[in-house]
Every structure is written in C-alpha cells, then in structure tokens.
Scaffold this motif. Structure first.
Motif, PDB file in Angstrom:
ATOM      1  N   VAL A  80       0.855  -1.180   0.000  1.00 60.84           N
ATOM      2  CA  VAL A  80       0.000   0.000   0.000  1.00 60.84           C
ATOM      3  C   VAL A  80       0.891   1.230   0.000  1.00 60.84           C
ATOM      4  O   VAL A  80       1.816   1.339   0.808  1.00 60.84           O
ATOM      5  CB  VAL A  80      -0.948   0.015   1.230  1.00 60.84           C
ATOM      6  CG1 VAL A  80      -1.829   1.254   1.215  1.00 60.84           C
ATOM      7  CG2 VAL A  80      -1.803  -1.255   1.258  1.00 60.84           C
ATOM      8  N   ARG A  81       0.633   2.156  -0.916  1.00 62.89           N
ATOM      9  CA  ARG A  81       1.378   3.421  -0.984  1.00 62.89           C
ATOM     10  C   ARG A  81       0.678   4.431  -0.087  1.00 62.89           C
ATOM     11  O   ARG A  81      -0.479   4.791  -0.302  1.00 62.89           O
ATOM     12  CB  ARG A  81       1.402   3.921  -2.421  1.00 62.89           C
ATOM     13  CG  ARG A  81       1.788   5.381  -2.638  1.00 62.89           C
ATOM     14  CD  ARG A  81       3.267   5.714  -2.516  1.00 62.89           C
ATOM     15  NE  ARG A  81       4.153   4.896  -3.287  1.00 62.89           N
ATOM     16  CZ  ARG A  81       4.600   5.182  -4.504  1.00 62.89           C
ATOM     17  NH1 ARG A  81       4.206   6.272  -5.124  1.00 62.89           N
ATOM     18  NH2 ARG A  81       5.442   4.354  -5.111  1.00 62.89           N
ATOM     19  N   PHE A  82       1.386   4.880   0.951  1.00 63.69           N
ATOM     20  CA  PHE A  82       0.884   5.937   1.826  1.00 63.69           C
ATOM     21  C   PHE A  82       1.559   7.234   1.429  1.00 63.69           C
ATOM     22  O   PHE A  82       2.775   7.283   1.253  1.00 63.69           O
ATOM     23  CB  PHE A  82       1.187   5.626   3.295  1.00 63.69           C
ATOM     24  CG  PHE A  82       0.310   4.553   3.855  1.00 63.69           C
ATOM     25  CD1 PHE A  82      -0.887   4.866   4.469  1.00 63.69           C
ATOM     26  CD2 PHE A  82       0.667   3.223   3.733  1.00 63.69           C
ATOM     27  CE1 PHE A  82      -1.723   3.882   4.963  1.00 63.69           C
ATOM     28  CE2 PHE A  82      -0.157   2.222   4.225  1.00 63.69           C
ATOM     29  CZ  PHE A  82      -1.350   2.551   4.837  1.00 63.69           C
ATOM     30  N   THR A  83       0.765   8.271   1.274  1.00 60.57           N
ATOM     31  CA  THR A  83       1.296   9.603   1.022  1.00 60.57           C
ATOM     32  C   THR A  83       0.950  10.439   2.233  1.00 60.57           C
ATOM     33  O   THR A  83      -0.217  10.561   2.617  1.00 60.57           O
ATOM     34  CB  THR A  83       0.686  10.209  -0.258  1.00 60.57           C
ATOM     35  OG1 THR A  83       0.982   9.338  -1.359  1.00 60.57           O
ATOM     36  CG2 THR A  83       1.260  11.591  -0.531  1.00 60.57           C
ATOM     37  N   TYR A  89       5.393   6.522   1.044  1.00 57.40           N
ATOM     38  CA  TYR A  89       5.925   5.352   1.732  1.00 57.40           C
ATOM     39  C   TYR A  89       5.231   4.127   1.153  1.00 57.40           C
ATOM     40  O   TYR A  89       3.999   4.072   1.135  1.00 57.40           O
ATOM     41  CB  TYR A  89       5.632   5.407   3.239  1.00 57.40           C
ATOM     42  CG  TYR A  89       6.174   6.625   3.927  1.00 57.40           C
ATOM     43  CD1 TYR A  89       7.456   6.626   4.461  1.00 57.40           C
ATOM     44  CD2 TYR A  89       5.400   7.781   4.047  1.00 57.40           C
ATOM     45  CE1 TYR A  89       7.960   7.751   5.098  1.00 57.40           C
ATOM     46  CE2 TYR A  89       5.897   8.907   4.681  1.00 57.40           C
ATOM     47  CZ  TYR A  89       7.177   8.891   5.200  1.00 57.40           C
ATOM     48  OH  TYR A  89       7.675  10.002   5.825  1.00 57.40           O
ATOM     49  N   ASP A  90       6.005   3.161   0.681  1.00 52.45           N
ATOM     50  CA  ASP A  90       5.427   1.906   0.220  1.00 52.45           C
ATOM     51  C   ASP A  90       5.457   0.926   1.375  1.00 52.45           C
ATOM     52  O   ASP A  90       6.526   0.445   1.771  1.00 52.45           O
ATOM     53  CB  ASP A  90       6.195   1.360  -0.991  1.00 52.45           C
ATOM     54  CG  ASP A  90       5.893   2.160  -2.243  1.00 52.45           C
ATOM     55  OD1 ASP A  90       4.791   2.735  -2.338  1.00 52.45           O
ATOM     56  OD2 ASP A  90       6.765   2.210  -3.130  1.00 52.45           O
ATOM     57  N   ALA A  91       4.293   0.639   1.927  1.00 55.21           N
ATOM     58  CA  ALA A  91       4.163  -0.246   3.075  1.00 55.21           C
ATOM     59  C   ALA A  91       3.856  -1.654   2.579  1.00 55.21           C
ATOM     60  O   ALA A  91       2.820  -1.886   1.958  1.00 55.21           O
ATOM     61  CB  ALA A  91       3.054   0.259   3.998  1.00 55.21           C
ATOM     62  N   THR A  92       4.761  -2.570   2.839  1.00 58.48           N
ATOM     63  CA  THR A  92       4.596  -3.956   2.422  1.00 58.48           C
ATOM     64  C   THR A  92       4.033  -4.783   3.577  1.00 58.48           C
ATOM     65  O   THR A  92       3.871  -4.287   4.696  1.00 58.48           O
ATOM     66  CB  THR A  92       5.938  -4.539   1.959  1.00 58.48           C
ATOM     67  OG1 THR A  92       6.879  -4.404   3.025  1.00 58.48           O
ATOM     68  CG2 THR A  92       6.464  -3.803   0.726  1.00 58.48           C
ATOM     69  N   THR A  93       3.750  -6.039   3.293  1.00 57.36           N
ATOM     70  CA  THR A  93       3.207  -6.954   4.289  1.00 57.36           C
ATOM     71  C   THR A  93       3.995  -6.871   5.593  1.00 57.36           C
ATOM     72  O   THR A  93       5.222  -6.925   5.587  1.00 57.36           O
ATOM     73  CB  THR A  93       3.246  -8.399   3.748  1.00 57.36           C
ATOM     74  OG1 THR A  93       2.476  -8.442   2.548  1.00 57.36           O
ATOM     75  CG2 THR A  93       2.689  -9.380   4.755  1.00 57.36           C
TER      76      THR A  93
END
Length: 164
Positions: A80-83, A89-93
């Motif tokens: 999930v890409r958080f802005t 921020y690319d938040a992975t598992t």
C-alpha cells in the motif's frame, strides 16, 4: 458493601466480543471492500477496527486530516502506498502505519495485486463516515468531491489541500 468491593464483582454480561471470519459488517466502496470487525459498540467507542481489501490499482481518498482520532493501518498482504504530506511510503506486508490527528495522509494500491489492511480508529468516530459513503454510492451514483467533503466534515475530518 464498599465501592471497591462493588467494582471487583464478576460482570453479568459478556466481557469479550468475538468476531469470526465470516462475521462483521461489510461496507462496499467501489472496488474496496471493508469488513467492520468492531464498530466501537463493544469498546465504549474508544476503538474501532476494520479489515479492508483494496483491489489492484485502487486510488484511495483525497489527502485529508482528522482532528479527533488516530488512524492505524497494518498491511496484512500486498503493498500500500501511503502519502503523508509530500512524502510517499510503500508499506509492504507486516508494516504498521500510525497517523495521528492533524497529519495529512492518503493511501492507494498501485500494484497489480490486491492489498489487505487492518485499520484502527481511536476513538471509533470515523466508522460512520464509511457507512455514509456507502449510502452516497448506492445505486451506482458517483461520489462528487463536495459530497465527500461534506461527509468528512461530519466526522472532524477535512481535505488537506495545503499538505501542511
């Protein structure tokens, strides 16, 4: 009986809430499916929890800020890409993202795979916003930017147009 003795007596109602795999309220927001696991009714409205499945290439909400609640996101699968403001921020598992009140943020699934997140709302204020959005989208009606802003404003949230 003393006040201290009264508070240590066993409770006569269930003290635990259990939501099974097929339980919870389902809220459909376009290509996003949100299952409300706890709407605050069992926590004195201190905490709500939802599981969201974001379809591939799902844009999230416009960047916004909450005045009265913290929001947490734990990525169960996918990316999930958080802005947050101007930073991505690319938040992975396995990643946890905590957004305190006043912080401009949004999220999206930019990948070719679904992403699943567990979200917390402390207090539970924002769950009703998602119910309102589902109602606004009923009968395939488009969600206008103004209708979304109006819904956000009912839950101490506003667009973060200045990213400050």
């Amino acid at each position: 009986m003393t006040e201290e003795a009264k508070t240590s007596e066993p409770q006569t109602h269930p003290a635990v809430s259990v939501t099974g795999p097929g339980d919870g309220e389902m809220i459909v927001l376009g290509t996003t499916r949100m299952r409300v696991l706890e709407d605050g009714s069992h926590t004195g409205h201190r905490l709500a929890i939802a599981e969201s499945v974001l379809a591939p290439h799902t844009q999230g909400p416009p960047q916004h800020r909450h005045a009265r609640h913290d929001e947490g996101f734990y990525v169960l699968s996918g990316t999930v890409r958080f802005t947050v403001g101007d930073e991505d921020y690319d938040a992975t598992t396995g990643t946890l993202v905590i957004v305190p009140p006043g912080t401009p943020h949004t999220f999206a699934n930019l990948t070719d795979q679904p992403a699943v997140m567990l979200s917390t709302f402390t207090p539970d204020l924002y769950v009703q916003y998602f119910r309102d959005l589902q109602e606004a989208l009923a009968d395939d009606r488009p969600l206008t930017p103004q209708a979304n802003i109006d819904a956000m404003s009912r839950y101490a949230t506003e667009p973060a147009t200045d990213n400050a």
